[in-house]
Design a protein around this motif. Structure first.
Motif, PDB file in Angstrom:
ATOM      1  N   VAL A  11      55.718  11.970  40.953  1.00  0.00           N
ATOM      2  CA  VAL A  11      54.346  11.559  40.665  1.00  0.00           C
ATOM      3  C   VAL A  11      54.315  10.045  40.471  1.00  0.00           C
ATOM      4  O   VAL A  11      55.117   9.487  39.720  1.00  0.00           O
ATOM      5  CB  VAL A  11      53.813  12.270  39.410  1.00  0.00           C
ATOM      6  N   ASN A  12      53.394   9.394  41.163  1.00  0.00           N
ATOM      7  CA  ASN A  12      53.263   7.940  41.081  1.00  0.00           C
ATOM      8  C   ASN A  12      52.458   7.582  39.832  1.00  0.00           C
ATOM      9  O   ASN A  12      51.279   7.235  39.902  1.00  0.00           O
ATOM     10  CB  ASN A  12      52.586   7.410  42.345  1.00  0.00           C
ATOM     11  N   PHE A  13      53.120   7.660  38.668  1.00  0.00           N
ATOM     12  CA  PHE A  13      52.429   7.427  37.401  1.00  0.00           C
ATOM     13  C   PHE A  13      51.853   6.013  37.274  1.00  0.00           C
ATOM     14  O   PHE A  13      50.743   5.849  36.759  1.00  0.00           O
ATOM     15  CB  PHE A  13      53.362   7.735  36.226  1.00  0.00           C
ATOM     16  N   PRO A  14      52.566   4.965  37.708  1.00  0.00           N
ATOM     17  CA  PRO A  14      51.987   3.619  37.598  1.00  0.00           C
ATOM     18  C   PRO A  14      50.661   3.482  38.340  1.00  0.00           C
ATOM     19  O   PRO A  14      49.701   2.910  37.809  1.00  0.00           O
ATOM     20  CB  PRO A  14      53.069   2.719  38.209  1.00  0.00           C
ATOM     21  N   MET A  15      50.583   4.016  39.564  1.00  0.00           N
ATOM     22  CA  MET A  15      49.337   3.946  40.322  1.00  0.00           C
ATOM     23  C   MET A  15      48.273   4.812  39.667  1.00  0.00           C
ATOM     24  O   MET A  15      47.091   4.458  39.627  1.00  0.00           O
ATOM     25  CB  MET A  15      49.566   4.399  41.766  1.00  0.00           C
ATOM     26  N   LEU A  16      48.701   5.940  39.132  1.00  0.00           N
ATOM     27  CA  LEU A  16      47.783   6.837  38.440  1.00  0.00           C
ATOM     28  C   LEU A  16      47.157   6.142  37.235  1.00  0.00           C
ATOM     29  O   LEU A  16      45.935   6.193  37.026  1.00  0.00           O
ATOM     30  CB  LEU A  16      48.533   8.088  37.997  1.00  0.00           C
ATOM     31  N   LEU A  17      47.972   5.471  36.454  1.00  0.00           N
ATOM     32  CA  LEU A  17      47.471   4.760  35.276  1.00  0.00           C
ATOM     33  C   LEU A  17      46.576   3.595  35.675  1.00  0.00           C
ATOM     34  O   LEU A  17      45.592   3.293  34.988  1.00  0.00           O
ATOM     35  CB  LEU A  17      48.649   4.251  34.442  1.00  0.00           C
ATOM     36  N   ARG A  77      49.203  15.722  44.492  1.00  0.00           N
ATOM     37  CA  ARG A  77      49.522  15.960  43.084  1.00  0.00           C
ATOM     38  C   ARG A  77      48.917  14.901  42.190  1.00  0.00           C
ATOM     39  O   ARG A  77      48.441  15.207  41.099  1.00  0.00           O
ATOM     40  CB  ARG A  77      51.044  16.050  42.893  1.00  0.00           C
ATOM     41  N   GLU A  78      48.906  13.634  42.646  1.00  0.00           N
ATOM     42  CA  GLU A  78      48.264  12.573  41.871  1.00  0.00           C
ATOM     43  C   GLU A  78      46.760  12.786  41.798  1.00  0.00           C
ATOM     44  O   GLU A  78      46.132  12.548  40.765  1.00  0.00           O
ATOM     45  CB  GLU A  78      48.567  11.198  42.464  1.00  0.00           C
ATOM     46  N   GLY A  79      46.175  13.250  42.922  1.00  0.00           N
ATOM     47  CA  GLY A  79      44.735  13.491  42.950  1.00  0.00           C
ATOM     48  C   GLY A  79      44.306  14.568  41.970  1.00  0.00           C
ATOM     49  O   GLY A  79      43.351  14.401  41.214  1.00  0.00           O
ATOM     50  N   PHE A  80      45.031  15.672  41.962  1.00  0.00           N
ATOM     51  CA  PHE A  80      44.696  16.766  41.047  1.00  0.00           C
ATOM     52  C   PHE A  80      44.982  16.379  39.598  1.00  0.00           C
ATOM     53  O   PHE A  80      44.221  16.725  38.691  1.00  0.00           O
ATOM     54  CB  PHE A  80      45.489  18.020  41.423  1.00  0.00           C
ATOM     55  N   ASN A 163      40.584   3.817  49.846  1.00  0.00           N
ATOM     56  CA  ASN A 163      40.582   4.453  51.158  1.00  0.00           C
ATOM     57  C   ASN A 163      42.004   4.595  51.688  1.00  0.00           C
ATOM     58  O   ASN A 163      42.309   5.482  52.466  1.00  0.00           O
ATOM     59  CB  ASN A 163      39.749   3.632  52.155  1.00  0.00           C
ATOM     60  N   HIS A 164      42.866   3.682  51.271  1.00  0.00           N
ATOM     61  CA  HIS A 164      44.230   3.660  51.791  1.00  0.00           C
ATOM     62  C   HIS A 164      45.251   4.062  50.738  1.00  0.00           C
ATOM     63  O   HIS A 164      46.441   3.936  50.963  1.00  0.00           O
ATOM     64  CB  HIS A 164      44.569   2.257  52.306  1.00  0.00           C
ATOM     65  N   SER A 165      44.813   4.517  49.585  1.00  0.00           N
ATOM     66  CA  SER A 165      45.778   4.868  48.539  1.00  0.00           C
ATOM     67  C   SER A 165      45.385   6.158  47.818  1.00  0.00           C
ATOM     68  O   SER A 165      45.191   6.183  46.619  1.00  0.00           O
ATOM     69  CB  SER A 165      45.902   3.726  47.524  1.00  0.00           C
ATOM     70  N   GLY A 166      45.186   7.202  48.611  1.00  0.00           N
ATOM     71  CA  GLY A 166      44.922   8.509  48.026  1.00  0.00           C
ATOM     72  C   GLY A 166      43.468   8.861  47.862  1.00  0.00           C
ATOM     73  O   GLY A 166      43.149   9.797  47.131  1.00  0.00           O
ATOM     74  N   GLY A 167      42.583   8.141  48.532  1.00  0.00           N
ATOM     75  CA  GLY A 167      41.167   8.414  48.377  1.00  0.00           C
ATOM     76  C   GLY A 167      40.786   9.823  48.799  1.00  0.00           C
ATOM     77  O   GLY A 167      40.007  10.500  48.129  1.00  0.00           O
ATOM     78  N   MET A 168      41.348  10.296  49.913  1.00  0.00           N
ATOM     79  CA  MET A 168      41.028  11.643  50.394  1.00  0.00           C
ATOM     80  C   MET A 168      41.552  12.698  49.430  1.00  0.00           C
ATOM     81  O   MET A 168      40.888  13.710  49.186  1.00  0.00           O
ATOM     82  CB  MET A 168      41.625  11.862  51.790  1.00  0.00           C
ATOM     83  N   GLN A 169      42.734  12.465  48.859  1.00  0.00           N
ATOM     84  CA  GLN A 169      43.285  13.412  47.903  1.00  0.00           C
ATOM     85  C   GLN A 169      42.404  13.484  46.650  1.00  0.00           C
ATOM     86  O   GLN A 169      42.159  14.553  46.101  1.00  0.00           O
ATOM     87  CB  GLN A 169      44.713  13.012  47.517  1.00  0.00           C
ATOM     88  N   MET A 170      41.923  12.324  46.188  1.00  0.00           N
ATOM     89  CA  MET A 170      41.040  12.282  45.034  1.00  0.00           C
ATOM     90  C   MET A 170      39.717  12.974  45.346  1.00  0.00           C
ATOM     91  O   MET A 170      39.168  13.704  44.521  1.00  0.00           O
ATOM     92  CB  MET A 170      40.805  10.835  44.603  1.00  0.00           C
TER      93      MET A 170
END
Length: 275
Positions: A11-17, A77-80, A163-170
């Motif tokens: 899980v990319n916690f830094p990006m998540l935070l 997983r980051e999106g959820f 758009n380029h860093s998990g936007g669709m997942q979110m």
């Protein structure tokens, strides 16, 4: 192989935070609405919102600008995880005005009230909402309006970098339903389109209520809570306090629209009636 595992299986916690930091700064911007409301009506609760805005913005800024992720990609997983955590995070900061206002709640009640707002549940712990300040009532209804469409969807609309860093997942994690069709090529454009529909319907409802027996403040609050189908009110008797068939009809129509897939409304508004 180890690099692939580190990139795709952790899980990319830094990006998540960092994204959660952006969300907090956006929440602090929304809190300016009840702050201004308190100032307009000359209410002492403006201090509660002023402190909350400062604390929330500072926390968000620290998370956004002090955390440097090694990579910016976000998977499902980051999106959820973000979608689940944001309601808790927003409620933790959103309950601060309820703790510091002129009619303070206990910690558990304040958290319950805020979570009820953001999740558009509609349950309240206040025995009498008419005893609350205009600012507190505005914040209660605003939390429902924010939660009605989803704060993550708003973030996707105002932060094109996602758009380029998990936007669709979110987007998939936030929007309910089995399939999620993009209305526009970019996910941020889709989010803007859905929020535009939500805002226009809310503004139209507010205007129609204002034309009726409600004053401007009550019209705004009920438009916010009704489009989200949440149900918070500024009166103890809710809409029955006005005893108006006109208000009941208008609210029924717009709450029905609030329950319709906004993608269909967007397509109809752009002349696409084939779906």
């Amino acid at each position: 192989m180890s690099k692939y595992f580190a990139t795709h299986h952790r899980v990319n916690f830094p990006m998540l935070l960092r994204v959660m930091g952006w969300l907090l700064m956006i929440e602090s911007a929304f809190m300016l609405v009840p702050l201004v409301t308190c100032l307009i009506y000359g209410e002492s609760d403006y201090m509660a919102f002023l402190i909350t805005v400062a604390v929330t913005f500072a926390a968000g800024a620290l998370m956004t600008f002090c955390i440097r992720p090694s990579y910016s990609s976000m998977a499902k997983r980051e999106g959820f995880l973000l979608t689940a955590l944001v309601w808790v995070l927003f409620s933790c900061f959103g309950m601060l005005p309820f703790l510091m206002c002129s009619t303070p709640l206990t910690l558990s009640d304040a958290f319950f009230e805020t979570m009820s707002g953001f999740t558009t549940t509609g349950a309240t712990v206040f025995e009498s909402v008419e005893s609350l300040s205009h600012g507190i009532n505005m914040w209660r209804c605003l939390t429902q309006w924010i939660g009605g469409m989803g704060i993550i969807l708003f973030t996707l609309a105002v932060l094109p970098m996602l758009n380029h860093s998990g936007g669709m997942q979110m987007f998939n994690a936030e929007v309910t339903g089995i399939t999620h069709e993009k209305l526009r090529p970019r996910i941020s454009q889709t989010a803007k389109g859905l929020w535009a529909v939500y805002f226009v319907l809310s503004a139209a409802l507010c205007l129609l209520l204002w034309i009726g027996p409600m004053d401007f403040f009550d019209s705004v609050c009920h438009a916010l809570s009704s489009m989200s189908t949440g149900g918070f009110s500024t009166r103890d008797d809710s809409v029955a306090a006005w005893d108006s068939t006109y208000i009941k009809i208008v609210l029924t129509i717009f709450m029905f629209l609030g329950g319709v897939n906004f993608a269909l409304i967007y397509k109809a508004g752009t002349g696409n009636f084939k779906g």
